[in-house]
Design an enzyme around this catalytic site. Structure first.
Site, short mmCIF file in Angstrom:
data_model
loop_
_atom_site.label_atom_id
_atom_site.label_comp_id
_atom_site.label_asym_id
_atom_site.label_seq_id
_atom_site.Cartn_x
_atom_site.Cartn_y
_atom_site.Cartn_z
N SER A 14 0.80 -1.23 0.00
CA SER A 14 0.00 0.00 0.00
C SER A 14 0.84 1.28 0.00
CB SER A 14 -0.92 0.02 1.22
OG SER A 14 -1.67 1.22 1.23
N THR A 61 -9.20 -2.19 3.50
CA THR A 61 -9.07 -2.64 2.12
C THR A 61 -9.32 -4.14 2.04
OG1 THR A 61 -7.66 -2.50 0.15
CG2 THR A 61 -6.55 -2.99 2.24
N LYS A 65 -13.72 -5.12 3.81
CA LYS A 65 -14.71 -4.04 3.81
C LYS A 65 -16.09 -4.50 4.24
CE LYS A 65 -12.20 -1.45 0.28
NZ LYS A 65 -12.26 -0.72 -1.00
N ASP A 102 -15.26 5.03 -1.29
CA ASP A 102 -14.84 4.42 -2.56
C ASP A 102 -15.60 4.98 -3.76
OD1 ASP A 102 -12.79 2.75 -1.71
OD2 ASP A 102 -14.15 1.10 -1.25
N GLY A 127 -16.07 -8.99 -10.32
CA GLY A 127 -15.97 -9.09 -8.87
C GLY A 127 -17.16 -8.44 -8.20
N THR A 153 -18.55 -16.36 -7.62
CA THR A 153 -19.68 -16.91 -6.86
C THR A 153 -20.92 -16.13 -7.27
OG1 THR A 153 -18.21 -17.39 -5.00
CG2 THR A 153 -20.57 -17.42 -4.56
N GLY A 242 -6.02 2.80 -11.02
CA GLY A 242 -6.63 2.89 -9.70
C GLY A 242 -5.91 3.79 -8.72
#
Length: 277
Positions: A14, A61, A65, A102, A127, A153, A242
């Protein structure tokens, strides 16, 4: 001296400490910021101890979250309540209050990196974890008209789709397996890569790069070097790494913690972010 931190697993990559410490220093605030690597199975116990250890707030992160949403004494931010995702916590009188910065971070990064002043209408998310939940919910509530949620999933994508429908009924939402994401690409104006693939060396690509048209903008939430982003850049796609999102959401967190507008110039320098698109 108040302590602040980033909670995640992993967190060694990070750049948040340099950014936040630069902000504190610019305003003459005495505070620390550190990275806390917390395994998922230890999260609840470790978080409960933080206020007594002198932490006045923290960022959250991957992959915590959603866990933080459950662990807060109160989810104070409207965006966090809608998304079921918390990335910013402030401690007041020993109790934790959760927010999500975010969504606004992504919106500001889209304008900075791609010149998009309005929210893209049709969006595809790879995602459905905490970052995708916050970004997709914010998009649906602020102008997106159609969202595709592709996740390994399917049930998780379906649950997020249902929450988006409840909070933004004007937005059409389509959950689908990650393997079917390429089928949605022709219907979208932008692709968001929100999986954790790319954080570790040797990670596979979330979807084949050749399935993405060269004209389609791609926003990758993984800002460390990744094979996926490198493959897209070789093909000529407009790609965001990002980093601008990290800056913008971090500035919002800074203001929540301190009550002061974030010093963008100094925090940008501390992060090493670009100054121009």
């Amino acid at each position: 001296m108040p302590r602040y931190a980033l909670l995640g697993w992993p967190v060694g990559h990070s750049r948040s400490p340099g950014m936040q410490l630069a902000g504190f220093q610019a305003l003459g605030l005495s505070a620390t910021y550190e990275c806390l690597a917390i395994p998922p199975e230890e999260f609840s116990a470790r978080v409960a101890e933080l206020p007594a250890q002198g932490f006045a707030g923290w960022n959250v992160t991957v992959p915590h979250k959603e866990r933080m949403f459950q662990a807060c004494h109160q989810v104070a931010g409207e965006e966090a309540r809608a998304a079921h995702s918390v990335n910013t916590v402030v401690v007041r009188e020993g109790k934790t209050y959760g927010y999500s910065t975010d969504g606004i971070g992504v919106a500001r990064a889209l304008e900075h990196d791609f010149g998009m002043k309005a929210m893209p209408s049709r969006q595809l998310y790879l995602g459905a974890g905490g970052a995708a939940q916050a970004a997709a919910m914010y998009a649906a509530r602020h102008g997106a008209t159609e969202i595709f949620l592709a996740n390994r999933t399917l049930e998780k994508a379906q649950a997020l789709a249902q929450r988006i429908r409840e909070n933004a009924p004007q937005c059409q939402v389509h959950p689908l397996p990650l393997s079917q994401a390429p089928d949605a690409i022709p219907h979208c104006d932008i692709l968001f890569q929100c999986t954790s693939l790319g954080l570790h060396p040797g990670d596979p690509l979330p979807i084949p790069a050749e399935t993405i048209p060269k004209s389609l903008p791609v926003f990758d939430f993984v800002y460390t070097p990744s094979a996926f982003r490198e493959a897209l850049q070789r093909r000529g796609n407009p790609v965001s790494d990002g980093l601008e999102m990290l800056l913008q959401q971090g500035m919002e967190s800074f203001q929540i913690w301190t009550g002061h507008p974030a010093p963008e110039k100094e925090m940008r320098q501390g992060l090493g972010a670009r100054t121009t698109p």
